[in-house]
Scaffold this active site. Sequence first.
Site, PDB file in Angstrom:
ATOM      1  N   LYS A 192       0.856  -1.195   0.000  1.00 54.20           N
ATOM      2  CA  LYS A 192       0.000   0.000   0.000  1.00 54.20           C
ATOM      3  C   LYS A 192       0.884   1.235   0.000  1.00 54.20           C
ATOM      4  CE  LYS A 192      -3.664   0.172   2.657  1.00 54.20           C
ATOM      5  NZ  LYS A 192      -4.304   0.129   4.000  1.00 54.20           N
TER       6      LYS A 192
HETATM    7  C1  E4P Z   1      -7.510   0.985   4.751  1.00 52.55           C
HETATM    8  O1  E4P Z   1      -6.923   0.755   3.734  1.00 52.55           O
HETATM    9  C2  E4P Z   1      -7.356   2.285   5.446  1.00 52.55           C
HETATM   10  O2  E4P Z   1      -6.045   2.393   5.883  1.00 52.55           O
HETATM   11  C3  E4P Z   1      -8.315   2.406   6.589  1.00 52.55           C
HETATM   12  O3  E4P Z   1      -9.566   1.909   6.209  1.00 52.55           O
HETATM   13  C4  E4P Z   1      -8.407   3.816   7.140  1.00 52.55           C
HETATM   14  O4  E4P Z   1      -9.442   3.827   8.092  1.00 52.55           O
HETATM   15  P1  E4P Z   1      -9.646   5.002   9.147  1.00 52.55           P
HETATM   16  O5  E4P Z   1     -10.093   6.204   8.410  1.00 52.55           O
HETATM   17  O6  E4P Z   1     -10.686   4.475  10.077  1.00 52.55           O
HETATM   18  O7  E4P Z   1      -8.325   5.195   9.828  1.00 52.55           O
END
Ligand code: E4P
Length: 222
Positions: A87
């Site tokens: 990612k």
């Molecule tokens: C997933 O890829 C993201 O990192 C995650 O869903 C972010 O979520 P949040 O906004 O609750 O931190």
Amino acid sequence: MELFIDSANVEVIKKLVDVCPLKGVTTNPSIISRQNNRSFFSVLEEIQKVIGSQRVLMVQVIASTYEGMIKDAQRIVKELGKEVFIKVPATLTGIKVIKTLTSEYYNVTATAIYSTFQGIVSLNAGAQYAAVYYNRIENLGFSAEEVITSISKISDKKSKIIGASFKNINQVNKAYLSGAESCTLPPEILEQGLCSLNVEDAVEGFKKDWNKVYGDKTISSL
Ligand code: E4P
């Protein structure tokens, strides 16, 4: 339609992988930091064991320079294997990293997507997934549905939109309906979606009616 769990809690993942048709597990640095100071790679290796090789694991880089992110990606792949999805935040530097990694056949998810433009550029750079931050977009007063719909319209469908950052099941439904091929849910949102009081009431009602006629018997014991 794909469903991911956004968690690094091995026990929770173990429970849900048996219950739900999961495509895989997504993590980010905040999620991993919540695992009681456990070693980064040992948590991820445990998750890999639990989900098996047929499911996908996504792991985010932490460095902020181009060279640093590339080195993070190389280390992640060295420890966890090349099937892992790296990612990378869809920033100016991140897009350059995505281009390099995809040209070297890494699996890449562009993350931290708040706008249509970020999504389009990420997919053009070769990312296989674009993670759109639903709740965070809504918190800024913009429409996450619109972002997903627009990216979906423009996408050549070789890549997928993965809705992320959810705070309730209604947001998840809207993400799928707007064109997200995939969504990643915190475990508590997934459970909330399947365990509403109405569902429990309905099931309890069926049981009461059954018990009036058949007592404690189950179908298999008839
Ligand atoms: C997933 O890829 C993201 O990192 C995650 O869903 C972010 O979520 P949040 O906004 O609750 O931190």
